[in-house]
Motif scaffolding. Structure first.
Motif, mmCIF file in Angstrom:
data_model
loop_
_atom_site.group_PDB
_atom_site.id
_atom_site.type_symbol
_atom_site.label_atom_id
_atom_site.label_comp_id
_atom_site.label_asym_id
_atom_site.label_seq_id
_atom_site.Cartn_x
_atom_site.Cartn_y
_atom_site.Cartn_z
ATOM 1 N N MET A 362 34.055 24.323 24.293
ATOM 2 C CA MET A 362 32.604 24.491 24.277
ATOM 3 C C MET A 362 32.083 24.793 22.875
ATOM 4 O O MET A 362 30.963 24.402 22.515
ATOM 5 C CB MET A 362 32.196 25.598 25.251
ATOM 6 N N LEU A 363 32.892 25.469 22.069
ATOM 7 C CA LEU A 363 32.499 25.737 20.685
ATOM 8 C C LEU A 363 32.424 24.442 19.884
ATOM 9 O O LEU A 363 31.473 24.225 19.116
ATOM 10 C CB LEU A 363 33.495 26.708 20.034
ATOM 11 N N PHE A 364 33.398 23.565 20.086
ATOM 12 C CA PHE A 364 33.357 22.271 19.407
ATOM 13 C C PHE A 364 32.138 21.476 19.874
ATOM 14 O O PHE A 364 31.455 20.824 19.065
ATOM 15 C CB PHE A 364 34.638 21.475 19.671
ATOM 16 N N ASP A 410 32.682 35.939 35.077
ATOM 17 C CA ASP A 410 33.893 35.327 35.625
ATOM 18 C C ASP A 410 33.761 33.808 35.668
ATOM 19 O O ASP A 410 34.701 33.077 35.344
ATOM 20 C CB ASP A 410 34.158 35.868 37.040
ATOM 21 N N LYS A 411 32.598 33.345 36.091
ATOM 22 C CA LYS A 411 32.318 31.920 36.104
ATOM 23 C C LYS A 411 31.330 31.588 34.988
ATOM 24 O O LYS A 411 30.435 32.378 34.691
ATOM 25 C CB LYS A 411 31.747 31.494 37.461
ATOM 26 N N ILE A 412 31.476 30.438 34.407
ATOM 27 C CA ILE A 412 30.591 30.042 33.310
ATOM 28 C C ILE A 412 29.190 29.781 33.837
ATOM 29 O O ILE A 412 28.991 28.901 34.690
ATOM 30 C CB ILE A 412 31.123 28.779 32.602
ATOM 31 N N PRO A 413 28.168 30.520 33.358
ATOM 32 C CA PRO A 413 26.792 30.339 33.832
ATOM 33 C C PRO A 413 26.111 29.179 33.086
ATOM 34 O O PRO A 413 25.381 29.400 32.118
ATOM 35 C CB PRO A 413 26.131 31.677 33.513
ATOM 36 N N TRP A 414 26.338 27.973 33.558
ATOM 37 C CA TRP A 414 25.858 26.785 32.838
ATOM 38 C C TRP A 414 24.334 26.769 32.697
ATOM 39 O O TRP A 414 23.805 26.445 31.623
ATOM 40 C CB TRP A 414 26.326 25.511 33.555
ATOM 41 N N ASP A 415 23.632 27.130 33.751
ATOM 42 C CA ASP A 415 22.165 27.109 33.702
ATOM 43 C C ASP A 415 21.628 28.100 32.664
ATOM 44 O O ASP A 415 20.708 27.783 31.906
ATOM 45 C CB ASP A 415 21.580 27.428 35.078
ATOM 46 N N ALA A 416 22.216 29.293 32.642
ATOM 47 C CA ALA A 416 21.768 30.325 31.699
ATOM 48 C C ALA A 416 22.080 29.902 30.258
ATOM 49 O O ALA A 416 21.247 30.066 29.353
ATOM 50 C CB ALA A 416 22.435 31.661 32.012
ATOM 51 N N LEU A 417 23.268 29.350 30.039
ATOM 52 C CA LEU A 417 23.645 28.881 28.702
ATOM 53 C C LEU A 417 22.690 27.793 28.209
ATOM 54 O O LEU A 417 22.237 27.808 27.060
ATOM 55 C CB LEU A 417 25.080 28.336 28.717
ATOM 56 N N THR A 418 22.404 26.846 29.084
ATOM 57 C CA THR A 418 21.513 25.742 28.726
ATOM 58 C C THR A 418 20.109 26.240 28.407
ATOM 59 O O THR A 418 19.485 25.791 27.443
ATOM 60 C CB THR A 418 21.455 24.718 29.879
ATOM 61 N N TYR A 419 19.642 27.198 29.216
ATOM 62 C CA TYR A 419 18.278 27.716 29.009
ATOM 63 C C TYR A 419 18.182 28.473 27.679
ATOM 64 O O TYR A 419 17.234 28.270 26.907
ATOM 65 C CB TYR A 419 17.879 28.641 30.161
ATOM 66 N N VAL A 420 19.159 29.337 27.419
ATOM 67 C CA VAL A 420 19.120 30.144 26.192
ATOM 68 C C VAL A 420 19.195 29.247 24.954
ATOM 69 O O VAL A 420 18.461 29.451 23.976
ATOM 70 C CB VAL A 420 20.260 31.174 26.180
ATOM 71 N N LYS A 445 24.584 16.807 27.422
ATOM 72 C CA LYS A 445 25.856 16.104 27.210
ATOM 73 C C LYS A 445 26.956 17.039 26.706
ATOM 74 O O LYS A 445 28.137 16.705 26.773
ATOM 75 C CB LYS A 445 25.661 14.969 26.201
ATOM 76 N N PHE A 446 26.541 18.210 26.189
ATOM 77 C CA PHE A 446 27.509 19.140 25.614
ATOM 78 C C PHE A 446 27.703 20.387 26.465
ATOM 79 O O PHE A 446 28.799 20.930 26.527
ATOM 80 C CB PHE A 446 27.047 19.543 24.203
ATOM 81 N N TYR A 447 26.635 20.860 27.105
ATOM 82 C CA TYR A 447 26.752 22.002 28.009
ATOM 83 C C TYR A 447 26.823 21.473 29.439
ATOM 84 O O TYR A 447 25.852 21.461 30.183
ATOM 85 C CB TYR A 447 25.552 22.930 27.837
ATOM 86 N N THR A 448 28.009 21.038 29.801
ATOM 87 C CA THR A 448 28.266 20.470 31.120
ATOM 88 C C THR A 448 29.697 20.804 31.535
ATOM 89 O O THR A 448 30.590 20.876 30.666
ATOM 90 C CB THR A 448 28.070 18.936 31.104
ATOM 91 N N PRO A 449 29.961 21.017 32.823
ATOM 92 C CA PRO A 449 31.339 21.291 33.269
ATOM 93 C C PRO A 449 32.321 20.192 32.884
ATOM 94 O O PRO A 449 33.528 20.442 32.754
ATOM 95 C CB PRO A 449 31.192 21.401 34.792
ATOM 96 N N GLN A 450 31.802 18.972 32.664
ATOM 97 C CA GLN A 450 32.682 17.856 32.318
ATOM 98 C C GLN A 450 33.364 18.049 30.967
ATOM 99 O O GLN A 450 34.418 17.463 30.696
ATOM 100 C CB GLN A 450 31.877 16.544 32.301
ATOM 101 N N ILE A 451 32.774 18.887 30.086
ATOM 102 C CA ILE A 451 33.329 19.069 28.750
ATOM 103 C C ILE A 451 34.686 19.757 28.790
ATOM 104 O O ILE A 451 35.484 19.660 27.852
ATOM 105 C CB ILE A 451 32.347 19.878 27.864
#
Length: 461
Positions: A362-364, A410-420, A445-451
């Motif tokens: 995710m950093l990359f 514990d789980k990656i909060p994708w919605d919160a990450l994307t919003y911030v 395309k970068f903040y997605t579980p597929q990454i």
């Protein structure tokens, strides 16, 4: 602006640091190699990206001209071309059999006259026009190539002409490719390191500094060295010994007082935006002059950092005395990624997260996203409707947010990450609704579980 004293100091450092050897010939050779690289690196970090290739090319050609591998005629033709034929001959226009252009569709009349002059003045080119007529198909293929500067010359001309002479031929057939050929020329003659983008590393720059010479950041739009300096101060354990002051109306006397105290205590002072204090520039010049005149009373740990946009009223003596560093957004995705992983992402940051696999991927992705939105700026309205100054502080802030979410959840909060990221850290700069929509679409395309999958690609290309 570079003074003779500046180059004298560089030369003395080279004498001290270059590899020693008992044999004079080996010692001189190592000195020349070390001096070339050292001077190039020190001057290059004070140049804007658009000027660095010119500087590399000038160094390369100066060395070759001094070694007589580039003749005066060759150098003169590259810079000025060939004078009119009547003037060259000085015969008053005597009739001669006119040589016809063998490739009129690919070489215009002006360029063909240049080729005639080159053949006449440089022995290695004798017979090239006749060869173009005899081997027309090969020359048509060569001249028609989209990357003619990378193509091999027809026949034996590739081995017959030197690398510099091939530049002269390229000036005839594809003048617009000459700049790209300069880069290839420098690589062939001096090495890849003389054309690669050099990321500024303050720990290396600091070794060349002293208490009397200011370090000057030459600013450009979209670049802010403050974060880099603060990180370096933290690494040097000077976080509490760094005083930063943004200049402007009435700030000159305050800045002088800060410098006066810091030079006694051995702390650092950073004066930001010197271009906003035009009236105080003579005062700054006096302060820098006093550092040299009263060097014995200045603490060895004292350092003065300056930031300024290019301006005509910045004191020339200060420029000549100081160590100049350009700080501009990198050109290209690769350069941007290298800069991010060099200046913002430290090795200890890369390996100190609980969720190692997710963090690294995710950093990359975050760094790639940062590079993508910065790169769009060079396309004007096609990239963004409004030009935004995305910089390293945005990346650093979002890095900290990403680490915090990964370590505390514990789980990656994708919605919160994307919003911030899309609405606050990066989106906070965006004022146009369509630009914000574009930013969020790119971020998806970068903040997605597929990454997190090993075979995930950001783009099909």
């Amino acid at each position: 602006q570079y003074s003779l004293d500046y180059f004298s100091n560089l030369f003395m450092k080279c004498l001290s640091n270059a590899p020693k050897h008992k044999k004079i010939e080996v010692r001189v050779e190592s000195l020349l190699t070390y001096l070339t690289k050292f001077v190039y690196s020190n001057v290059c970090r004070g140049l804007f990206e658009v000027h660095k290739l010119m500087y590399s090319f000038m160094i390369c050609c100066s060395i070759m001209r001094n070694a007589k591998t580039i003749s005066f005629d060759e150098w003169n033709i590259l810079l000025r071309g060939i004078p009119p034929k009547a003037v060259r001959e000085g015969d008053g226009g005597e009739d001669e059999a006119e040589v016809k252009n063998p490739l009129p569709d690919l070489i215009n009349e002006k360029s063909f006259q240049l080729l005639e002059g080159i053949e006449e003045n440089i022995p290695e080119f004798k017979g090239i026009i006749a060869d173009m007529s005899a081997s027309k198909a090969e020359w048509v293929k060569y001249c028609s190539s989209r990357n003619v500067h990378e193509e091999k010359l027809p026949g034996e001309w590739g081995s017959k002409l030197s690398n510099f002479q091939q530049l002269l031929l390229l000036k005839v057939v594809a003048l617009e490719k000459l700049v790209f050929a300069f880069s290839n020329f420098v690589v062939k003659e001096m090495g890849q390191e003389y054309v690669e983008v050099q990321n500024i590393k303050l720990d290396e720059v600091y070794k060349d500094t002293d208490k009397t010479s200011p370090i000057i950041f030459v600013l450009s739009t979209g670049a802010d060295p403050s974060g880099m300096l603060l990180r370096f101060a933290k690494d040097m354990k000077f976080s509490n010994k760094l005083e930063m002051r943004s200049l402007g109306q009435g700030q000159g006397p305050i800045a002088e007082k800060l410098i006066k105290e810091a030079r006694k205590k051995g702390t650092w002072v950073c004066l930001q935006n010197c271009h906003l204090a035009k009236s105080w520039m003579p005062g700054l010049e006096k302060v820098i002059h006093s550092l040299t005149e009263e060097a014995d009373s200045v603490h060895d740990n004292f350092r003065l950092w300056l930031t300024s946009m290019p301006c005509t009223y910045f004191p020339v003596p200060v420029l000549q005395k100081g160590i100049k560093l350009t700080n501009e957004p990198p050109k290209g995705l690769r350069s941007n990624l290298l800069r991010s992983f060099s200046n913002v992402v430290k090795p200890m940051d890369y390996d100190t997260c609980k969720k190692q696999s997710e963090w690294k991927k995710m950093l990359f992705g975050l760094c790639f996203f940062h590079a993508t939105i910065q790169e769009r700026c060079k396309f004007g309205p096609l990239g963004w409707n409004i030009m935004y100054g995305f910089n390293d502080s945005d990346l650093e802030t979002q890095m900290q947010v990403l680490r915090m979410f990964l370590e505390e959840q514990d789980k990656i909060p994708w919605d919160a990450l994307t919003y911030v990221a899309g609405q606050i850290n990066y989106g906070g700069r965006v004022t146009d609704d369509w630009d914000r929509r574009c930013l969020m679409n790119i971020l998806s395309k970068f903040y997605t579980p597929q990454i997190l999958k090993d075979d995930y690609k950001f783009s099909e290309s």
